[in-house]
Scaffold this active site. Structure first.
Site, PDB file in Angstrom:
ATOM      1  N   TRP A  37      60.709  80.549  87.643  1.00 55.29           N
ATOM      2  CA  TRP A  37      60.589  79.854  88.929  1.00 55.29           C
ATOM      3  C   TRP A  37      60.051  80.862  89.996  1.00 55.29           C
ATOM      4  CZ3 TRP A  37      65.222  79.061  92.639  1.00 55.29           C
ATOM      5  CH2 TRP A  37      66.207  79.902  92.366  1.00 55.29           C
ATOM      6  N   ASP A  38      59.918  82.190  89.925  1.00 56.35           N
ATOM      7  CA  ASP A  38      59.356  83.183  90.711  1.00 56.35           C
ATOM      8  C   ASP A  38      57.601  82.401  90.475  1.00 56.35           C
ATOM      9  OD1 ASP A  38      61.552  84.503  89.504  1.00 56.35           O
ATOM     10  OD2 ASP A  38      60.990  85.886  91.040  1.00 56.35           O
ATOM     11  N   TYR A  83      63.135  96.897  80.910  1.00 57.88           N
ATOM     12  CA  TYR A  83      63.970  95.714  81.194  1.00 57.88           C
ATOM     13  C   TYR A  83      64.878  95.350  79.885  1.00 57.88           C
ATOM     14  CZ  TYR A  83      65.634  91.050  82.369  1.00 57.88           C
ATOM     15  OH  TYR A  83      66.287  89.939  82.299  1.00 57.88           O
ATOM     16  N   GLN A 103      64.701  77.795  83.531  1.00 58.49           N
ATOM     17  CA  GLN A 103      65.015  78.198  84.860  1.00 58.49           C
ATOM     18  C   GLN A 103      64.743  76.907  85.679  1.00 58.49           C
ATOM     19  OE1 GLN A 103      62.913  81.583  86.155  1.00 58.49           O
ATOM     20  NE2 GLN A 103      64.943  82.832  86.515  1.00 58.49           N
ATOM     21  N   GLY A 163      69.278  80.431  87.995  1.00 63.85           N
ATOM     22  CA  GLY A 163      68.442  81.427  88.810  1.00 63.85           C
ATOM     23  C   GLY A 163      69.313  82.016  89.900  1.00 63.85           C
ATOM     24  N   ASP A 165      71.936  83.926  89.593  1.00 63.45           N
ATOM     25  CA  ASP A 165      72.891  84.334  88.372  1.00 63.45           C
ATOM     26  C   ASP A 165      74.408  84.553  88.337  1.00 63.45           C
ATOM     27  OD1 ASP A 165      70.164  84.684  87.727  1.00 63.45           O
ATOM     28  OD2 ASP A 165      70.047  86.761  87.158  1.00 63.45           O
ATOM     29  N   TYR A 350      73.754  90.447  95.293  1.00 67.28           N
ATOM     30  CA  TYR A 350      72.955  89.371  94.637  1.00 67.28           C
ATOM     31  C   TYR A 350      73.048  87.947  95.055  1.00 67.28           C
ATOM     32  CZ  TYR A 350      69.648  89.134  90.649  1.00 67.28           C
ATOM     33  OH  TYR A 350      68.601  88.784  89.863  1.00 67.28           O
ATOM     34  N   GLU A 394      63.708  91.517  97.908  1.00 69.71           N
ATOM     35  CA  GLU A 394      64.307  90.691  97.017  1.00 69.71           C
ATOM     36  C   GLU A 394      65.236  89.552  97.834  1.00 69.71           C
ATOM     37  OE1 GLU A 394      65.758  92.296  93.549  1.00 69.71           O
ATOM     38  OE2 GLU A 394      65.961  90.331  92.524  1.00 69.71           O
TER      39      GLU A 394
END
Ligand code: DGY
Length: 436
Positions: A37-38, A83, A103, A163, A165, A350, A394
């Site tokens: 989706w980014d 990652y 996603q 998305g 999380d 987040y 972000e």
């Protein structure tokens, strides 16, 4: 140079710097691959200054598409040790390597936005014709594989698929997922950003068990949809999919694909009818735990996304505007990702409180679509102030706007270019796309 002009430049530079040749990493350190989706939002950002590159972002994303139509959450085009969990942990058979989950499906909406903005429609139609079957196959996967009993509610089997999380919506469903191993030492994210701004180790241990469960089912679509211990209908994915269905329907008509248009109409009709099951008694919309049958006890920013799906009545939209107004007594900036009135609200963690610009864009589009332009304008003004004061971060603390998580973020840059920059004012705040 004004702050805005400076940000226009920085946003373009960030997209170009994060471009790895046909796909864009969300952030060079925290997320060094292509996220689904980014990329859809990033395509809308590129469209402002490089249309060809914008289409390529979507085309490259679908190199990861599975035979059954699933478009994965991450495509691991090239190895990167920074990652966790990387391709080996997912253990899927696809080339290029991918995760085994999806996603929020924003890509069809992005494709429509690109098509509407394209000056040369004949050329854009060609790009669109290439993508259309891939988009349709992905939507079919949601509506069939992830809704095997044709209920109109799609199943999500992992918090990363939403998305959002670590949203508190998943606390209860995740409490039943018992961790089998401790993966805390494998995490890389905490070395890149402040751990307090990231999900907990307990969260990682639980969600990695879900990956192990799906691996044991060899990632077979319907078995996963019916068999994982975490199964929810996420009000976010449900709404984003319905909006994308509507946009894909408009594209089907544009391309003269009548048969596919009829299929999309059927999915939309079934989905609209199912939204009633997601309505909470307070008038907000909630995610549904498909295992317990209970609605999430907490409202989040996704509770407003049925507006974006155009799945509400006018009265429901008014009620959502009231609920949002009630939140502003507890949070300066709209829209906190979790209700600031909830016990679980955490302004820095987040998806448990911070503001995310991409969600704001969808919510503002939703209110505008219901004639509630003032609410939409306030969300846009807050979003612009966040970016101008704290950068293309972000996510942001809704109490004081402080920038959190990764820096030089691709989708925040894309949202700046395609929605927030004063250069967008002349084009009506660059609405996502005109809705019918
Ligand atoms: C992460 O690694 O934090 C991602 O959100 C998973 O997709």
């Amino acid at each position: 140079m004004t702050v805005s002009t400076e940000l226009d430049r920085l946003a373009r530079d960030t997209l170009v710097a994060n471009d790895r040749g046909g796909y864009t990493v969300p952030n060079a350190k925290v997320y060094p691959f292509q996220w689904n989706w980014d990329s859809a939002f990033v395509a809308m950002g590129f469209a402002v200054f490089d249309e060809d590159r914008a289409w390529r972002e979507l085309e490259t994303l679908f190199l990861g598409q599975w035979q059954d139509g699933m478009a994965p959450s991450i495509v691991f085009h090239r190895p990167d040790p920074g990652y966790y969990p990387g391709p080996d942990t997912w253990g899927t058979a696809h080339v290029p390597p991918t995760t085994g989950i999806s996603q929020p499906p924003v890509a069809a909406t992005a494709a429509r936005a690109l098509f509407q903005a394209a000056p040369d429609k004949a050329q854009a139609r060609q790009r669109l014709s290439g993508l259309f079957p891939q988009l349709l196959a992905w939507h079919r996967w949601w509506h069939e594989t992830r809704d095997p009993d044709a209920t109109g509610l799609v199943t999500v089997v992992h918090p990363w698929e939403t998305g959002r999380d670590n949203s508190p919506e998943w606390d209860e469903p995740l409490s039943r997922v018992k961790p089998l191993r401790d993966v805390s030492a494998l995490r890389k994210d905490k070395t890149h950003v402040n751990a307090a701004e990231r999900p907990t180790d307990d969260f990682y241990n639980r969600v990695m068990r879900l990956v192990d469960e799906a691996k044991a089912l060899e990632w077979q679509g319907e078995l996963v949809a019916r068999g994982l211990s975490f199964r929810v209908c996420d009000i976010g994915v449900q709404s984003i999919l319905m909006r994308a269905d509507r946009d894909l329907l408009a594209l089907a008509r544009e391309l003269g694909r009548d048969t596919e248009a009829a299929v999309l109409e059927g999915w939309i009709e079934r989905g609209v009818a199912a939204f009633g099951r997601l309505k909470h008694e307070d008038g907000s919309f909630r995610s549904l735990d498909l295992v317990s049958g209970r609605l999430a006890p907490v409202a989040t920013s996704a509770s407003y996304l049925p507006l974006y799906a155009r799945a509400c009545t006018d009265a429901e939209a008014e009620r959502l505007a009231q609920i949002l107004a009630g939140w502003s007594t507890k949070a300066v900036y709209a829209v906190p990702s979790t209700s600031p009135k909830a016990a679980a609200f955490d302004p820095v963690s987040y998806w448990r409180g911070p503001v995310w610009l991409v969600v704001n864009r969808m919510i503002a589009d939703g209110f505008k679509g219901y004639g509630l332009g003032e609410v939409a304008n306030r969300i846009r003004a807050d979003s612009r102030r966040l970016a101008e004061t704290h950068g293309l971060r972000e996510y942001f603390d809704p109490r004081n706007g402080a920038g959190l998580g990764g820096k030089d973020f691709s989708w925040s840059s894309a949202i700046w270019l395609s929605w927030l920059s004063p250069t967008c004012d002349a084009v009506e705040g660059r609405d996502l796309v005109t809705t019918d």
